[in-house]
Design a protein around this motif. Structure first.
Motif, mmCIF file in Angstrom:
data_model
loop_
_atom_site.group_PDB
_atom_site.id
_atom_site.type_symbol
_atom_site.label_atom_id
_atom_site.label_comp_id
_atom_site.label_asym_id
_atom_site.label_seq_id
_atom_site.Cartn_x
_atom_site.Cartn_y
_atom_site.Cartn_z
ATOM 1 N N GLU A 28 -13.209 13.944 -8.695
ATOM 2 C CA GLU A 28 -12.175 13.580 -9.078
ATOM 3 C C GLU A 28 -10.932 13.696 -7.923
ATOM 4 O OE1 GLU A 28 -8.922 14.962 -12.689
ATOM 5 O OE2 GLU A 28 -11.018 15.150 -12.900
ATOM 6 N N MET A 29 -10.841 14.824 -7.598
ATOM 7 C CA MET A 29 -9.636 15.043 -6.429
ATOM 8 C C MET A 29 -9.934 14.422 -5.374
ATOM 9 S SD MET A 29 -7.725 17.235 -8.223
ATOM 10 C CE MET A 29 -6.651 17.715 -6.763
ATOM 11 N N ALA A 30 -10.945 14.025 -5.012
ATOM 12 C CA ALA A 30 -11.487 13.341 -3.678
ATOM 13 C C ALA A 30 -10.867 12.029 -3.750
ATOM 14 C CB ALA A 30 -13.030 13.474 -3.199
ATOM 15 N N GLN A 31 -11.349 11.248 -5.174
ATOM 16 C CA GLN A 31 -10.987 10.043 -5.499
ATOM 17 C C GLN A 31 -9.194 9.935 -5.593
ATOM 18 O OE1 GLN A 31 -12.488 7.493 -5.812
ATOM 19 N NE2 GLN A 31 -10.894 5.927 -6.405
ATOM 20 N N THR A 32 -8.603 11.035 -6.023
ATOM 21 C CA THR A 32 -7.134 10.692 -5.819
ATOM 22 C C THR A 32 -6.600 11.137 -4.489
ATOM 23 O OG1 THR A 32 -7.030 12.274 -7.986
ATOM 24 C CG2 THR A 32 -5.039 12.252 -6.527
ATOM 25 N N PHE A 33 -7.235 11.642 -3.431
ATOM 26 C CA PHE A 33 -6.917 11.962 -2.026
ATOM 27 C C PHE A 33 -6.989 10.558 -1.427
ATOM 28 C CE2 PHE A 33 -8.508 12.507 2.434
ATOM 29 C CZ PHE A 33 -7.421 13.189 2.670
ATOM 30 N N ARG A 34 -8.204 9.679 -1.575
ATOM 31 C CA ARG A 34 -8.584 8.552 -1.074
ATOM 32 C C ARG A 34 -7.659 7.354 -1.391
ATOM 33 N NH1 ARG A 34 -13.992 10.287 -2.220
ATOM 34 N NH2 ARG A 34 -14.078 9.061 -4.193
ATOM 35 N N GLN A 35 -7.344 7.610 -2.663
ATOM 36 C CA GLN A 35 -6.242 6.540 -3.238
ATOM 37 C C GLN A 35 -4.805 6.738 -2.484
ATOM 38 O OE1 GLN A 35 -5.974 7.284 -7.506
ATOM 39 N NE2 GLN A 35 -8.046 5.906 -7.879
ATOM 40 N N ARG A 36 -4.520 7.853 -2.336
ATOM 41 C CA ARG A 36 -3.232 8.556 -1.509
ATOM 42 C C ARG A 36 -3.384 7.720 -0.096
ATOM 43 N NH1 ARG A 36 -3.368 13.618 -3.858
ATOM 44 N NH2 ARG A 36 -3.763 14.760 -1.868
ATOM 45 N N ILE A 37 -4.305 8.181 0.492
ATOM 46 C CA ILE A 37 -4.436 7.647 1.789
ATOM 47 C C ILE A 37 -4.521 6.112 1.971
ATOM 48 C CG2 ILE A 37 -6.233 7.374 3.729
ATOM 49 C CD1 ILE A 37 -4.936 10.042 3.588
ATOM 50 N N ALA A 38 -5.272 5.427 0.941
ATOM 51 C CA ALA A 38 -5.246 3.902 1.002
ATOM 52 C C ALA A 38 -3.654 3.357 0.685
ATOM 53 C CB ALA A 38 -5.952 3.478 0.003
ATOM 54 N N GLN A 39 -2.869 4.209 -0.173
ATOM 55 C CA GLN A 39 -1.603 3.412 -0.457
ATOM 56 C C GLN A 39 -0.871 3.777 0.939
ATOM 57 O OE1 GLN A 39 -0.486 6.145 -3.796
ATOM 58 N NE2 GLN A 39 -1.650 4.912 -5.014
ATOM 59 N N ALA A 40 -0.947 4.965 1.533
ATOM 60 C CA ALA A 40 -0.090 5.350 2.933
ATOM 61 C C ALA A 40 -0.557 3.991 3.922
ATOM 62 C CB ALA A 40 -0.478 6.604 3.395
ATOM 63 N N GLU A 41 -1.674 3.854 4.039
ATOM 64 C CA GLU A 41 -2.171 2.985 5.023
ATOM 65 C C GLU A 41 -1.638 1.448 4.639
ATOM 66 O OE1 GLU A 41 -6.207 2.985 4.588
ATOM 67 O OE2 GLU A 41 -6.619 4.586 6.257
ATOM 68 N N ALA A 42 -1.340 1.315 3.353
ATOM 69 C CA ALA A 42 -0.767 0.045 2.962
ATOM 70 C C ALA A 42 0.739 -0.403 3.429
ATOM 71 C CB ALA A 42 -1.117 -0.453 1.292
ATOM 72 N N MET A 43 1.410 0.912 3.193
ATOM 73 C CA MET A 43 2.687 0.837 3.334
ATOM 74 C C MET A 43 3.165 0.958 4.644
ATOM 75 S SD MET A 43 3.974 3.998 0.659
ATOM 76 C CE MET A 43 5.625 3.985 1.395
ATOM 77 N N ALA A 44 2.055 1.383 5.624
ATOM 78 C CA ALA A 44 2.308 1.327 7.072
ATOM 79 C C ALA A 44 2.119 -0.082 7.540
ATOM 80 C CB ALA A 44 1.211 2.298 7.595
#
Length: 325
Positions: free
Chosen positions: A265-281
């Motif tokens: 569950e925590m890893a999924q949250t981490f991956r979502q944050r990474i994906a959002q940061a990449e999209a913003m970049a």
């Protein structure tokens, strides 16, 4: 029960052990004559006494009749033969499932090493070993293996360590959670075995709270869940984290069981944050490069400006077929 093996009839019977000695065990199979289980037929593994594998008076088991002692007409029994049959069946099943398993190196010759799997001795050619270790260095070590050939008729078991390592590394995606075993502790972190690959859990990645002594949190032999932070395939380096899996800071120190329960569950949250940061970049990059002719659609897909597309659509008639590089 009657088995047919290689056109030879072999009989399987129920029996009860009523006496053991240094050479084997006497077994009551309710026959007119006694039956004897020699120690060398008591197990697929090498043992010195039958009690090492739980053969004690009172044990009721299925035995295979493999011969007769001409001196006293007693029957000769075997458990080893049954275990061999089951081991070959298990190997065929594991090959069909294409799983990665561990095999202990117990010998070597000029062409490769001999590994013990499911009680059977199989061969790993040097060409199928991923490391440059010598046979002497591999002796008594456990290697991740995949089946190449399972042929009971020819008594051939062939394995590949290269295929097993490639399969394991393919699963090491950034942000993925894997099961590992602590191999050793250093002042700067712990080395974790994750499917035959050594990864480093740096002391700073154990917990959000400061860990001054790693031994108070981890011990060699501990099994734990870790998240892949990075994987350098060329150097064979894998960085791990349990810190990123903590539901609240310090849980890895206070309640590691909770950390492992919530790991996915925590890893999924981490991956979502990474994906959002990449999209913003990517969005920021496009704002400063309008001349690129690319834009982000309302659903975040990167593509050409709508005004640049012909009204009737794109002509795909001249696009070549995709080929492997």
């Amino acid at each position: 029960m009657i088995w047919i093996k290689r056109n030879v009839y072999v009989f399987q019977v129920k029996g009860t052990v009523f006496c053991t000695d240094g050479n084997g065990a006497l077994v009551d199979i309710t026959a007119k004559s006694s039956a004897y289980l020699p120690v060398q037929e008591a197990s697929i593994h090498k043992i010195k006494h039958v009690e090492e594998v739980g053969i004690v008076p009172g044990l009721r088991e299925e035995f295979m009749i493999i011969g007769e002692n001409e001196a006293d007409d007693s029957l000769i029994l075997s458990l080893r033969s049954i275990q061999f049959e089951l081991a070959w069946e298990r190997c065929r099943q594991l090959q069909a499932e294409d799983v990665v398993l561990k095999g202990k190196v117990v010998g070597a010759n000029k062409g490769g090493v001999v590994a013990l799997v499911e009680g059977l001795r199989g061969f790993v050619p040097f060409s199928q070993i991923s490391s440059k270790s010598t046979a002497e260095e591999l002796l008594d070590k456990e290697l991740p293996l995949k089946f190449v050939e399972v042929d009971e008729e020819q008594s051939r078991l062939v394995f590949s360590n290269r295929k097993a390592m490639a399969d394991s590394q393919a699963q090491l995606g950034i942000g993925s959670v894997v099961l590992g075993t602590v191999q050793s502790l250093k002042p700067y972190g712990a080395f974790i075995d994750i499917g035959g690959i050594n990864g480093l859990l740096h002391v700073s990645q154990i917990s959000h709270d400061r860990v001054s002594d790693i031994a108070t949190v981890l011990q060699p032999g501990d099994t734990l869940k870790v998240m892949i932070l990075s994987h350098d395939r060329e150097r064979g380096r894998v960085s791990l984290s349990t810190k990123k899996l903590e539901p609240t800071p310090g849980d890895m120190i206070r309640n590691p069981t909770l950390v492992f329960e919530k790991a996915e569950e925590m890893a999924q949250t981490f991956r979502q944050r990474i994906a959002q940061a990449e999209a913003m970049a990517r969005a920021d990059m496009l704002r400063f490069q309008p001349e690129s002719g690319l834009t982000l659609s309302s659903d975040g897909i990167l593509g050409p400006l709508a005004s640049d597309l012909p009204a009737e659509g794109l002509d795909l008639s001249d696009v070549p077929e995709a080929e492997e590089v």
